[in-house]
Structures are given as C-alpha cells and as structure tokens.
Design an enzyme around this catalytic site. Structure first.
Site, PDB file in Angstrom:
ATOM      1  N   CYS A   1       0.842  -1.201   0.000  1.00 43.46           N
ATOM      2  CA  CYS A   1       0.000   0.000   0.000  1.00 43.46           C
ATOM      3  C   CYS A   1       0.880   1.256   0.000  1.00 43.46           C
ATOM      4  CB  CYS A   1      -0.960  -0.042   1.196  1.00 43.46           C
ATOM      5  SG  CYS A   1      -2.379   1.083   1.021  1.00 43.46           S
TER       6      CYS A   1
ATOM      7  N   HIS B   1      -3.440  -5.363   0.238  1.00 41.64           N
ATOM      8  CA  HIS B   1      -2.915  -5.887   1.500  1.00 41.64           C
ATOM      9  C   HIS B   1      -2.926  -7.417   1.476  1.00 41.64           C
ATOM     10  CE1 HIS B   1      -2.675  -2.120   3.849  1.00 41.64           C
ATOM     11  NE2 HIS B   1      -3.614  -1.724   3.003  1.00 41.64           N
TER      12      HIS B   1
ATOM     13  N   GLU C   1      -1.345  -9.495   3.227  1.00 41.90           N
ATOM     14  CA  GLU C   1      -1.253 -10.110   4.554  1.00 41.90           C
ATOM     15  C   GLU C   1      -2.611 -10.523   5.104  1.00 41.90           C
ATOM     16  OE1 GLU C   1      -1.593  -5.614   5.380  1.00 41.90           O
ATOM     17  OE2 GLU C   1      -0.754  -6.945   3.856  1.00 41.90           O
TER      18      GLU C   1
END
EC number: 6.3.4.2
Length: 547
Positions: free
Chosen positions: A380, A519, A521
């Site tokens: 990001c 994102h 993750e």
C-alpha cells in the site's frame, strides 16, 4: 440450525478471547463441523476504520469491504473461513441502525429504549446466516461489568432463552493471577467475575482460565464448586511459545470436548489435527533463520501490524525457517543514514499507513533496498513510497510526491505521482469520492480483481494472471507517469481489469523488489501462506546465503 457459543471475558481485558474463539473454531472444524465466528464490540465507533492504530491495533478488512476488529484476522487465519461484513458489529452501528429506523418512523411512534429496541437489533444481527454453519461462535468484546457492554450481555441472555434448550452455551474467560509471595494461584477474581455474569442472568457452561502456572486439581475443584460448572469444564489456558500451538494445547486440556459435552453431543467425532501438528512442527523445527526489517510508522504497537507479523510467520512456515521480524520506526531515517540500521537484514518490508509522518524514511528504506539488491516488499503506502523513490532518483522527477501530503498538486513545486482517487469501478457501478468526504468507510475497500503482466515475476509467484486481493486506501499511483517509470526499470506488472489503476510494480534486474497497492497479509494463513509472503521469505533465505 446452528448451535451458538457465546464467548465472554472477565477480570481484565486482553486475555485472549479472540485467540480462544479462533482455536475452538479450528478444533470444531477438525471434528468435521462447519463454523462461523463473529465479534460484537461495545465501543461507540461505528467501526474501527477511523481509529488510530495506537488506539485499537490494525484494521482487518473483509472481502466485502468491512473495516473490522483484528480478532477477525485470527478467525480467518485459524479456520480459513472468509469473514464478512455481517461478522462484525459495534454499539455504534447498532445505535445508528436503531436511530435510522426511528427517523424513518419504523417503530410507529413507540418510545425507543435499550430494551427491547437495542437488544432486538443485536439479536437480529446474531441471527444473520444462522442456517449456514453447524456452530456460530460469537465473541463479546470487553469484560463483564463494563457499562457499555450491558446491552450485549442482555441480548445474548434473551437470545439463549428464546432458542430451544441446549442450542446455546456460554464460555467465559478469566484470569487466575499467581502471587509469588505466597506461591499460589488466586481463584477469587474468577469467582467474582462469574458472580457478576450470573447477576445479569448468564451462567457459564465452560470456564477458560488464563494462568502462568498449571492449575492444581484442588483449585480446579474449588473453581468448579464456587462457579457452578463441572470440574472438566474448567479449562487451563497457559502462555504458549506460538499462537499456532493453541488448537493443540486447548485440545490437550479438553476444551473442544467440554464444549461438545455442554451441548450433549455424544459420541463426539474424533478430531483430525494433522494440519496443526504439521504447522507446529515446522515452527519449532526450522532449518534456518532470516531477519526482516519492517520499516513503519506504528512500530511502538505490534498489533498495528498484526496481520503482517503473522503473514511473515506463515512465509517462514512455507520455507521451514524462522522469520525474525524487527520493527524500525521510519522517522529515524529522516534524521539518520539508514545504512547502519538496515545492513545485515535479509529483507525489507515497508507496510501501509496514513499521513505524512515517517514517509521520507520509508522512501529512504526503499532506496536502500533497491541500491543494495535487498529483497523488498512494499504494501500500500510502501508501494507508493517505492514509486516516488524511483520517480525522484531514476525517472528525473525530482519533485515527485503525493497529494496525501500536499493538496496543492496544481502548483509546480511538486509532481503528484500519487493522487487522491476520486473515481473507480466496483462491480457494475462507479464509485466517486472527494477529498472533503467523511473519513469513515470512504476508501477503496475490500476485494478487487487485478490482471498480472505476462512473464512478470508476480505472475510466476501467483501461478496465474488473474487475482483478487483486499484493498484499503484512498490514494493511487498516477498512470500517466507509467512510461517514464518503466523506462527507468520499474515495471507496472499488475493492473486493474480496466487498465486504469496500478496494482503491482516490480523492478527489472533486482533479485526481488515488489510493491503492491493491496494488502496480501489479510489473506495469509499458517496452513496456506500467501504466495507473496512465501516467495518474499524464500528470497530472504537466498539473500541470507550472500550476506
């Protein structure tokens, strides 16, 4: 129809209700059941989206664009069940819904009260999708006795009364403090917590007791007697070396069996824990170690980057190495040379964030990784800072910057390489935003598709050219600078399906340098590590052999 498990906490906060809920969900899955997990938070914010990471930790984003509590990340990581907007609610959202109905006249002139209107709204939320799973696990945030949590406790009390007998149980987490001076565990805080819970009409069926020492059988019997639960339903929860030991540890002390006994499910299906045994074995018996520098602006609170920390662990599991993540405040690099700080690391990760503070430090971290050929993952804002670094130092745009930090983009003093995203496509509709819009829920949120460039490193990593990833941002790299940036070696290798929004960049000729606007993750799991994190850690392993 689903059976409901309501998880509450007492004595102190941060006992690990979210982890216990997630581990229990994983254990029920291991026995062949389907589960869904939910979080009910008593705070008055509509959602945690506008909270500082120092205040509440990270914001976990679902595929359908909900900004939620980080516990939903635990739920997904342990069960693999994708969370939805309907799996998270706050007092703020509940009251907002009730007041919206009142303004519309839905209550037909009634006086609006906490009981029944607020509690009915909570119960309606709990019922959503109740036919979709065998077990619905609902965690109530905060601790029993908190004034803001009372409507939730009253709602689940009513809910259990309205359901057929045996369809709802209550699991309560408490603390058993250890007094070193007397060398004993003290049960009184647990007794008082259960007393408080029973005073509002809820009797726990299972007690989970956080403790630093094993619970002697005499103390276990004492807790059972005074708290009116069966001795086998008093479950010790001791500290663990890794959170991924929790399913095995809770199974060893009988948590899942106690829950099934409370429902009267006999005989209970035998669990298959092979997946978790493999995960724990890989964590405890790594073949090596790599050091990853996480250069961010919220490093004083690790929960601010909880999903990133866990995704790095998952990358280590995939490569059978221990990942030692070290957190470095990016502001340091605005005052000091990053070289002494970053030398010796096998990879550099720059995560997301908001606002100008620390961004120049992130740019210098990206420059160090590019120039020293150190594996780099920018997420990001971390991608945007890498693009600005390349624009300034390689593409001849010495005044490259972001509208997030300077809204005078029309002035000649800086080039808005990163701009405020005012319009994008979501499904079959166009979303429009302005800088002056309210902050809450106005970003590009949730899952969006992207197309990866043929022959790109990321296409090879994913094993496909079509991906879907979760987003949370309101600024984008401007596509009009693509030609100059690509001429400098920074390739736009992932784009939105309409070709307007850059999703991924990578450096040609660099061992491993990737920036992503989304994102990754948020979708990583210990038994299914995200491809980007698995490959990033693999690159770090290769780098460790060169250092």
């Amino acid at each position: 129809m689903a059976r409901f498990i309501f998880i509450t906490g007492g004595v102190v906060s941060s006992l690990g209700k979210g982890l216990a809920s997630a581990a229990l969900g994983a254990l029920l899955q291991a026995r062949g059941y389907t589960v869904r997990l939910r979080k009910l938070d008593p705070y008055l914010n509509v959602d945690p989206g506008t909270m500082s990471p120092f205040e509440h930790g990270e914001v976990f984003v679902t595929d359908d664009g909900a900004e939620t509590d980080l516990d939903l990340g635990h739920y997904e990581r342990f069960t693999g069940v994708a969370a939805r907007r309907t799996d998270s609610i706050s007092s703020g959202r509940i009251y907002q819904n009730v007041l919206d109905r009142e303004r519309r006249g839905d209550y037909l002139g009634k006086t609006i009260q906490v009981i029944p209107h607020v509690t009915n709204e909570i119960k309606d939320f709990i019922r959503i999708g109740e036919d979709e799973a065998d077990f619905m696990l609902c965690e109530i945030g905060g601790t029993v006795g908190d004034i803001e949590g009372l409507p939730f406790f009253e709602a689940i009390r009513q809910f259990a009364q309205e359901k057929p007998r045996g369809q709802c149980i209550f699991m309560h987490l408490t603390l058993l403090p250890y007094l070193a001076a007397s060398g004993e565990l003290k049960t009184k805080p647990t007794q008082h917590s259960v007393k408080e819970l029973r005073a509002i009409g809820i009797a726990p069926d299972v007690l989970v007791c956080r403790t630093e020492h094993p619970i002697p059988e005499t103390e276990r019997a004492k807790i059972a007697l005074f708290c009116n639960v069966r001795p086998e339903a008093v479950i010790p929860a001791m500290d663990l070396a890794s959170i991924y030991e929790a399913p095995l540890a809770y199974h060893a002390v009988g948590l899942d069996q106690a829950v099934l006994d409370a429902f009267g499910i006999q005989p209970a299906p035998r669990p298959n824990l092979a997946t978790w045994q493999d995960v724990v074995e890989r964590i405890h018996h790594p073949d090596g170690e790599v050091r990853i520098a996480v250069v961010g602006k919220y490093t004083r609170l690790e929960d601010a980057y909880k999903s990133i920390a866990e995704a790095l662990t998952h990358g280590g599991i995939a490569n059978r190495v221990k990942v030692r993540a070290e957190w470095i405040d990016s502001e340091i690099f605005e005052r000091e040379d990053p070289t002494p700080w970053l030398e010796g690391f096998h990879g550099i990760l720059v995560p997301g964030g908001f606002g100008e503070r620390g961004t120049e430090g992130k740019i210098r971290a990206a420059q160090f990784a590019r120039e020293r050929s150190v594996p780099y993952l920018g997420i990001c804002l971390g991608m945007q800072m890498a693009v600005i670094e390349a624009a300034r130092n390689l593409a001849g745009l010495s005044t490259a910057g972001s509208e997030e930090f300077d809204h005078e983009a029309g002035h000649k003093r800086f080039e808005p390489v990163v701009y405020h995203l005012k319009e994008w496509v979501e499904g079959n509709r166009t979303i429009k935003r302005e800088v002056t819009d309210q902050k809450g829920g106005t970003m590009r949120l949730g899952a969006y598709n992207a197309t990866l460039g043929d022959g790109s490193k990321v296409a090879d990593i994913y094993g496909t050219r079509a991906i879907s990833e979760r987003h949370r941002h309101r600024y984008e790299v401007d596509i009009k600078y693509r030609e100059k940036l690509e001429a400098s070696g920074l390739k736009f290798c992932g784009m939105s399906p309409d070709g307007r929004l850059p999703e991924i960049v990578e450096f040609e000729g660099h061992p491993w340098f990737i920036g992503v606007q989304f994102h990754p993750e948020l979708k990583s799991k210990p038994f299914e590590p995200h491809p980007l994190f698995a490959d990033f850690v693999k690159a770090a392993v290769e780098q460790s052999r060169l250092v």
